[in-house]
Motif scaffolding. Sequence first.
Motif, PDB file in Angstrom:
ATOM      1  N   VAL A  20       3.076   8.728  -0.091  1.00 47.72           N
ATOM      2  CA  VAL A  20       4.028   7.788  -0.561  1.00 47.72           C
ATOM      3  C   VAL A  20       5.183   8.411  -1.700  1.00 47.72           C
ATOM      4  CG1 VAL A  20       4.549   5.647  -1.353  1.00 47.72           C
ATOM      5  CG2 VAL A  20       2.378   5.906  -0.014  1.00 47.72           C
ATOM      6  N   MET A  31       8.888   4.113  -2.993  1.00 43.56           N
ATOM      7  CA  MET A  31       8.612   2.962  -3.696  1.00 43.56           C
ATOM      8  C   MET A  31      10.009   2.152  -4.135  1.00 43.56           C
ATOM      9  SD  MET A  31       5.580   4.537  -6.146  1.00 43.56           S
ATOM     10  CE  MET A  31       4.721   5.717  -5.340  1.00 43.56           C
ATOM     11  N   THR A  43       4.560   6.560 -10.620  1.00 42.74           N
ATOM     12  CA  THR A  43       3.140   6.063 -10.103  1.00 42.74           C
ATOM     13  C   THR A  43       1.979   6.299 -10.999  1.00 42.74           C
ATOM     14  OG1 THR A  43       1.832   5.517  -8.110  1.00 42.74           O
ATOM     15  CG2 THR A  43       2.497   7.829  -8.698  1.00 42.74           C
ATOM     16  N   ARG A  45      -8.266   2.641   2.605  1.00 43.01           N
ATOM     17  CA  ARG A  45      -6.918   2.146   1.985  1.00 43.01           C
ATOM     18  C   ARG A  45      -7.078   2.738   0.678  1.00 43.01           C
ATOM     19  NH1 ARG A  45      -2.890  -0.159   4.485  1.00 43.01           N
ATOM     20  NH2 ARG A  45      -2.601  -1.813   2.733  1.00 43.01           N
ATOM     21  N   HIS A  78       3.218   1.082  -8.856  1.00 45.14           N
ATOM     22  CA  HIS A  78       4.717   1.612  -9.001  1.00 45.14           C
ATOM     23  C   HIS A  78       5.105   1.000 -10.274  1.00 45.14           C
ATOM     24  CE1 HIS A  78       8.915   0.818  -7.837  1.00 45.14           C
ATOM     25  NE2 HIS A  78       8.865   1.889  -8.481  1.00 45.14           N
ATOM     26  N   TYR A  97       0.322  -1.919  -5.241  1.00 39.98           N
ATOM     27  CA  TYR A  97       0.534  -1.765  -3.527  1.00 39.98           C
ATOM     28  C   TYR A  97      -0.791  -1.155  -3.185  1.00 39.98           C
ATOM     29  CZ  TYR A  97       5.824  -1.383  -3.847  1.00 39.98           C
ATOM     30  OH  TYR A  97       7.007  -1.694  -4.186  1.00 39.98           O
ATOM     31  N   THR A  98      -1.098  -1.321  -1.846  1.00 39.85           N
ATOM     32  CA  THR A  98      -1.937  -0.687  -1.160  1.00 39.85           C
ATOM     33  C   THR A  98      -1.551  -0.011  -0.106  1.00 39.85           C
ATOM     34  OG1 THR A  98      -2.571  -2.605   0.012  1.00 39.85           O
ATOM     35  CG2 THR A  98      -4.047  -2.020  -1.877  1.00 39.85           C
ATOM     36  N   ALA A  99      -1.992   1.039   0.567  1.00 40.02           N
ATOM     37  CA  ALA A  99      -1.566   1.736   1.743  1.00 40.02           C
ATOM     38  C   ALA A  99      -2.735   2.316   2.460  1.00 40.02           C
ATOM     39  CB  ALA A  99      -0.623   2.760   1.320  1.00 40.02           C
ATOM     40  N   GLY A 122      -0.726   6.942   3.910  1.00 38.39           N
ATOM     41  CA  GLY A 122       0.531   6.225   3.371  1.00 38.39           C
ATOM     42  C   GLY A 122       1.355   5.127   4.152  1.00 38.39           C
ATOM     43  N   MET A 152       1.964   0.219   4.198  1.00 40.78           N
ATOM     44  CA  MET A 152       2.043  -0.412   2.692  1.00 40.78           C
ATOM     45  C   MET A 152       2.393  -1.652   2.263  1.00 40.78           C
ATOM     46  SD  MET A 152       4.001   2.063  -0.015  1.00 40.78           S
ATOM     47  CE  MET A 152       5.660   1.237   0.040  1.00 40.78           C
ATOM     48  N   ARG A 153       1.340  -2.171   1.521  1.00 43.96           N
ATOM     49  CA  ARG A 153       1.426  -3.693   1.100  1.00 43.96           C
ATOM     50  C   ARG A 153       1.781  -4.065  -0.284  1.00 43.96           C
ATOM     51  NH1 ARG A 153      -3.986  -4.601   4.040  1.00 43.96           N
ATOM     52  NH2 ARG A 153      -3.360  -4.259   6.261  1.00 43.96           N
TER      53      ARG A 153
END
Length: 410
Positions: A205, A210, A226, A237, A242, A256-258, A262, A265-266
Amino acid sequence: MRAMSRRRFVLGGAAALAAARGRARTLGGVVEAVTSGPDHHFAGYFDRCPWDAGGRFLLVHRAAFAGRQPAAGETVTIGCIDHAAGGVFRPLGATAAWCWQLGALPAWLPSAPEREVIYNVRDGDRWASVRVDVPAGRRRLLPFPVYHLHPDGTHALSLSFSRLAWTRPGYGFDGILDPGRHVAAPEDDGVFVGDLARGEARLVVSLARMAMFRPLPEFAESYHWTNHLLWSPDGARFVFLHRWCRAGQPRRTRLYTADGDGGNMRLLLDHQLVSHFFWRDARTLLVWAQHPSAGKCFYLVDERTGAVAPFHKDALVEDGHASFSPDGAWVVCDTYPDQRSMRHLFLVRVRDGARVELARLHSPEGWHQAARCDLHPRWSRDGARICIDSAHEKTRQVYVIDVARHVKEP
């Protein structure tokens, strides 16, 4: 190797900070010093267990100074407190890759938690990490630094500690210039995943990604970074922050999560303020944040849906380093210094919010900002002990509190 003197004393408050629905209690506990001066010692951040699988060894840093930022090249020694040998400090190696908040991020390898340690080092003009087989003394250098280990011990999350050094002093490593320091959101920097077997790391990521994800107008005038990376307990996950800042303005934060590569991404929290967080389980995060539903407090956040719910606002009344016990029944948390320069350490029972204050510890004046000594409470693997860093005895040392009688009661 030097044996540590053990000092035991009882610390307790006269009253809890919050009522916790009328069920708060103040129960002093025995606080045992497991390190001593004249050198300073600390375990590091709150989101990892410093004990090995058997509970014999406790990972700590040894420093010759405290209360100020380290200069580039100044080192600490990584070592283990050997409880079976009367508290002897067993050094593993020196490192210039460290800071006061995170240390060198030492950790027991999940694949060999009874014998193998990894921590960050400087290797020429790059940050790296070294794996150490503690009983055998064998060492292996990896060409990337480690932030957090995957639960199966095969991979690690990583980031640029050089960028973190100037964007968030006290959390990065000084001594190697950030090559992207003149770039607001570099395409070649961000969250990395390193393969511990192959010795390779890849960007998953980027900071540029971002900054382009649901961008705010201020993004174009901000620099980005980050911080605080954590795998979920099942390793499927990871969560990360960010952060960005405009000149003369306070920093802002998103959560965020991913997926591990990567993908998917949420964006979970996007209301300017996100601070400390910890996974409760593979789906749920405990996060101090600002949210329109209840203002600033700790929230339980559903990682899949983004749903948030305040978590025991009457007991957890301010930001701190909160984490769940291994069985999920309790949360331990600390506070920043109050008006009397006292830091509070306490437990909160998950099922009803009952609060137990364990200790109040004086924070030396002047030991603030990047060089401050936060308690950073950490659970033992069996949930019976808590390890903290504290400077209430004028030097920075590591202490252990036995909480078995509190967490095991009905």
